[in-house]
Scaffold this active site. Structure first.
Site, PDB file in Angstrom:
ATOM      1  N   TYR A   7     -12.888  -1.569  12.950  1.00 56.35           N
ATOM      2  CA  TYR A   7     -13.283  -0.297  12.338  1.00 56.35           C
ATOM      3  C   TYR A   7     -14.748   0.049  12.529  1.00 56.35           C
ATOM      4  CZ  TYR A   7      -8.899  -0.351   9.643  1.00 56.35           C
ATOM      5  OH  TYR A   7      -7.581  -0.350   9.264  1.00 56.35           O
ATOM      6  N   GLU A  12      -5.150  -2.181  14.243  1.00 58.18           N
ATOM      7  CA  GLU A  12      -5.693  -1.199  13.297  1.00 58.18           C
ATOM      8  C   GLU A  12      -7.013  -0.654  13.811  1.00 58.18           C
ATOM      9  OE1 GLU A  12      -6.144  -2.455   9.203  1.00 58.18           O
ATOM     10  OE2 GLU A  12      -4.171  -3.414   9.209  1.00 58.18           O
ATOM     11  N   ASP A  32       2.251   0.510  -8.051  1.00 57.26           N
ATOM     12  CA  ASP A  32       3.593   0.565  -8.662  1.00 57.26           C
ATOM     13  C   ASP A  32       4.486   1.601  -7.974  1.00 57.26           C
ATOM     14  OD1 ASP A  32       2.661  -1.279 -10.445  1.00 57.26           O
ATOM     15  OD2 ASP A  32       2.872  -0.023 -12.234  1.00 57.26           O
ATOM     16  N   HIS A  76      -2.124  -4.980 -12.729  1.00 56.46           N
ATOM     17  CA  HIS A  76      -1.664  -4.807 -14.114  1.00 56.46           C
ATOM     18  C   HIS A  76      -2.600  -5.504 -15.106  1.00 56.46           C
ATOM     19  CE1 HIS A  76       2.633  -4.128 -12.365  1.00 56.46           C
ATOM     20  NE2 HIS A  76       1.885  -3.046 -12.326  1.00 56.46           N
ATOM     21  N   ARG A 126       3.901  -0.129  13.124  1.00 55.24           N
ATOM     22  CA  ARG A 126       3.551  -1.429  12.561  1.00 55.24           C
ATOM     23  C   ARG A 126       3.618  -1.326  11.033  1.00 55.24           C
ATOM     24  NH1 ARG A 126      -2.000  -3.961  11.242  1.00 55.24           N
ATOM     25  NH2 ARG A 126      -1.340  -6.072  10.719  1.00 55.24           N
ATOM     26  N   ASN A 180      -7.860  -5.838  14.517  1.00 56.72           N
ATOM     27  CA  ASN A 180      -8.194  -4.739  13.607  1.00 56.72           C
ATOM     28  C   ASN A 180      -9.688  -4.504  13.724  1.00 56.72           C
ATOM     29  OD1 ASN A 180      -5.563  -5.117  12.838  1.00 56.72           O
ATOM     30  ND2 ASN A 180      -6.008  -5.504  10.683  1.00 56.72           N
ATOM     31  N   ASN A 209      -1.882 -10.613   8.526  1.00 56.08           N
ATOM     32  CA  ASN A 209      -2.860  -9.553   8.697  1.00 56.08           C
ATOM     33  C   ASN A 209      -4.192  -9.976   8.098  1.00 56.08           C
ATOM     34  OD1 ASN A 209      -3.595  -6.645   9.281  1.00 56.08           O
ATOM     35  ND2 ASN A 209      -4.169  -6.856   7.136  1.00 56.08           N
ATOM     36  N   GLU A 210      -5.230 -10.008   8.912  1.00 52.24           N
ATOM     37  CA  GLU A 210      -6.608 -10.204   8.464  1.00 52.24           C
ATOM     38  C   GLU A 210      -6.812 -11.390   7.528  1.00 52.24           C
ATOM     39  OE1 GLU A 210      -8.194  -6.578   6.832  1.00 52.24           O
ATOM     40  OE2 GLU A 210      -8.118  -5.546   8.760  1.00 52.24           O
ATOM     41  N   GLN A 240       0.798  -1.227   0.000  1.00 55.06           N
ATOM     42  CA  GLN A 240       0.000   0.000   0.000  1.00 55.06           C
ATOM     43  C   GLN A 240       0.834   1.282   0.000  1.00 55.06           C
ATOM     44  OE1 GLN A 240      -2.602  -1.810   3.256  1.00 55.06           O
ATOM     45  NE2 GLN A 240      -4.061  -0.484   2.230  1.00 55.06           N
ATOM     46  N   HIS A 242       1.090  -9.201   4.643  1.00 53.08           N
ATOM     47  CA  HIS A 242      -0.049  -8.293   4.507  1.00 53.08           C
ATOM     48  C   HIS A 242      -0.487  -8.317   3.037  1.00 53.08           C
ATOM     49  CE1 HIS A 242      -2.096  -4.709   6.628  1.00 53.08           C
ATOM     50  NE2 HIS A 242      -2.727  -4.884   5.490  1.00 53.08           N
TER      51      HIS A 242
HETATM   52  C1  LIG Z   1       9.321  -1.092 -13.837  1.00 52.95           C
HETATM   53  O1  LIG Z   1       7.971  -0.709 -14.017  1.00 52.95           O
HETATM   54  C2  LIG Z   1       7.822   0.548 -14.680  1.00 52.95           C
HETATM   55  C3  LIG Z   1       6.335   0.836 -14.709  1.00 52.95           C
HETATM   56  O2  LIG Z   1       5.849   0.990 -13.428  1.00 52.95           O
HETATM   57  C4  LIG Z   1       8.444   0.479 -16.054  1.00 52.95           C
HETATM   58  O3  LIG Z   1       8.350   1.747 -16.678  1.00 52.95           O
HETATM   59  C5  LIG Z   1       9.909   0.068 -15.932  1.00 52.95           C
HETATM   60  O4  LIG Z   1      10.463  -0.118 -17.219  1.00 52.95           O
HETATM   61  C6  LIG Z   1      10.049  -1.206 -15.134  1.00 52.95           C
HETATM   62  N1  LIG Z   1      11.456  -1.464 -14.863  1.00 52.95           N
HETATM   63  C7  LIG Z   1      12.002  -2.654 -15.000  1.00 52.95           C
HETATM   64  C8  LIG Z   1      13.440  -2.764 -14.592  1.00 52.95           C
HETATM   65  O5  LIG Z   1      11.396  -3.623 -15.422  1.00 52.95           O
END
Ligand SMILES: *[C@@H]1O[C@H](CO)[C@@H](O)[C@H](O)[C@H]1NC(C)=O
Ligand SMILES: *[C@@H]1O[C@H](CO)[C@@H](O)[C@H](O)[C@H]1NC(C)=O
Ligand SMILES: *[C@@H]1O[C@H](CO)[C@@H](O)[C@H](O)[C@H]1NC(C)=O
Length: 492
Positions: free
Chosen positions: A331, A398, A73, A60, A98, A329, A187-188, A40, A143
């Site tokens: 909420y 949490e 990412d 992705h 944590r 946790n 976690n959870e 996260q 997690h």
């Molecule tokens: C890692 O991911 C990014 C996109 O988030 C990409 O642009 C990049 O080329 C990637 N790097 C490698 C080393 O694979």
């Protein structure tokens, strides 16, 4: 907002004139802290040897299943902002932090034959930086970011994963156990088994009432093995504790009818007892009501065996008592009514549980559909744990609220004040609560809700390259709480 705030000021002034109410203070060794999770916040999903996790793959391949089509990412870029994050923790004055360790950052392919030195370096630096500031690292091993290579073998549905998790745990104890004294295995498990294997969180198996139970079974086995490994090979010289963080929303009967009372208890056993009973009850094993209902419904659906797997007597004994404390946790609260008793051919956790779950419309909302503000439910949940499981030490791992973006987050302060008061009341009832952890330190990637829901004491600006952090009003409130261990009587 503005007028509410002036009301507060008036209230505070009035209290000062009338004489302040008795101060609510927590015990001297009570630990206040904040929580995060690797996927996260870290970002850096593909750098320096890190392997792919199921959340990398899922976001992705299925951006359409994420509210804002985002991924983790980059997230809050905590991989590159380690010192800045620790600076915020110092500013807050917390006693513990944590965080979770990314399994594929440590073991890129999930297996311990190949250890990624950069992963060890990153967490080692974080741990050292925390300790240099006298902040206790409290560490979650899992997690939700399973190495994708292990998911390719079935992930948590494949029994072999308990061995692989144990190998991973050994690597963590070997590299960090000299400095980490508080461990949470998972976690959870309810959430990642029910929503991940039983629903559309990663890996998105969407197999409720079937894969979800296989997941839960292997998580409990892995947890038991890990606890015993620590006990046998590490505790003596590392002197730490090992527990698990379970999620438990309070489940209140919708009416006083006997049917709804019974339904609420069944729901508590399914949603909490599923993991709490095998570990924390004196009998161990799954809750009897789960065993009976799932066995019976499986039979009526023409399965040759129950969809809920069975532990061997050795496993029951291994898992029973395998936690030094309960991580909780909490909420929100739900109302539970009796279901219609209908059974469909398709396996389903909800059919197995057989109840109707709602929330009251008048309970204040948050920015998350599932989260309404019901502080009294926290007191009931804590008392339930005390009564059912012989008053174990509880560490609140949490508690928090999502709100739309604003740094004048008066409602977050109100949420904390009311939930902390409820927790204090539970402690006065005799509940053995040892610590409190706010979720979360900073705004972060909220799983399938993407970046649309913000839980942070600090705002994160996702449009800035460094993901700039800015304290909210709640950060100021929390720092007073953490420093004094008393509920602050002024809110800013
Ligand atoms: C890692 O991911 C990014 C996109 O988030 C990409 O642009 C990049 O080329 C990637 N790097 C490698 C080393 O694979
Ligand atoms: C998930 O399962 C439910 C219930 O079986 C089904 O209605 C739904 O279409 C499935 N969703 C996806 C994305 O597979
Ligand atoms: C939360 O806030 C975001 C951003 O304003 C909004 O798009 C989303 O619909 C809100 N979600 C809920 C459940 O209120």
């Amino acid at each position: 907002m503005e007028s509410k705030h002036s009301l507060l000021v008036i209230l505070v002034l009035w209290l000062e004139v009338e004489g302040a109410p008795p101060k609510v203070c927590f015990p001297q060794h009570f630990m206040f802290g904040v929580a995060t999770a690797a996927y996260q916040i870290e970002g850096a999903w593909n750098v320096s040897g890190k392997g792919e996790s199921i959340w990398d793959r899922y976001t992705h391949r299925h951006p359409e299943r994420i509210f804002d089509h985002s991924s983790g990412d980059v997230a809050a870029d905590s991989y590159h902002q380690l010192r800045e994050d620790v600076r915020l923790l110092v500013e807050l004055g917390v006693q513990h932090y944590r965080f979770s360790i990314s399994w594929p950052r440590i073991l890129p392919m999930g297996l311990s034959n190949d250890i990624n030195e950069d992963g060890i370096r990153y967490y080692s630096e974080l741990i050292d930086e925390l300790r240099a500031h006298r902040i206790e690292p409290t560490v979650t091993m899992y997690h939700w970011d399973l190495p994708q290579s292990l998911q390719d073998l079935g992930g948590w549905t494949n029994p072999i994963i308990a061995d692989y998790f144990l190998d991973y745990a050994r690597v963590l104890f070997d590299h960090f156990g000299d400095r980490v004294k508080v461990w949470f295995t998972f976690n959870e498990p309810l959430s990642f088994c029910h929503d991940g294997y039983g629903g559309l969180d990663a890996p998105g198996a969407n197999s409720s009432g079937f894969e979800a139970y296989l997941c839960g079974h292997n998580v409990l086995r892995a947890h038991g093995y890990t606890y015993r490994l620590y006990q046998q090979s590490y505790r003596h010289h590392q002197q730490g504790v090992v527990g698990i963080a379970l999620d438990f929303a309070w489940l209140e009967p919708a009416t006083t009818s006997e049917g709804d009372q019974r339904a609420a208890e069944t729901a508590r056993q399914f949603r909490f007892g599923w993991f709490a009973h095998p570990i924390f009850s004196s009998e161990g094993d799954y809750p009897p009501i789960m065993r009976v209902r799932i066995d019976e419904i499986s039979k009526r659906q023409h399965f040759p065996r129950s969809r809920l797997p069975t532990f061997t007597p050795e496993e029951v004994a291994l898992i029973r008592g395998s936690s030094d404390f309960m991580g909780l946790n909490h909420y929100t609260t739900y109302l539970i009514a009796q279901g219609d008793g209908k059974i469909y051919p398709q396996p389903s956790f909800n059919t197995d549980m057989g109840v109707v779950t709602t929330q009251k419309q008048e309970w204040p909302k948050s920015n998350s559909t599932w989260l309404r503000v019901v502080p009294w439910g926290f007191r009931r949940a804590l008392n339930y744990i005390k009564q059912k499981y012989n008053n174990p030490p509880v560490f609140v791992t949490e508690n928090g609220i999502s709100l739309e973006r604003s740094n004048r987050d008066v409602r977050r302060v109100g949420y904390m004040a009311s939930y902390l008061s409820a927790m204090y009341a539970a402690m006065s009832d005799g509940c053995d609560v040892r610590g409190y952890t706010y979720w979360s330190l900073i705004d972060n990637f909220e799983w399938r809700r993407g970046f649309s829901e913000r839980f942070g004491l600090y705002d994160v600006d996702y449009s800035s390259a460094s993901r700039k952090r800015t304290p909210r009003m709640s950060a100021n409130y929390f720092s007073k709480l953490a420093r004094t261990r008393c509920l602050p009587d002024s809110w800013n």
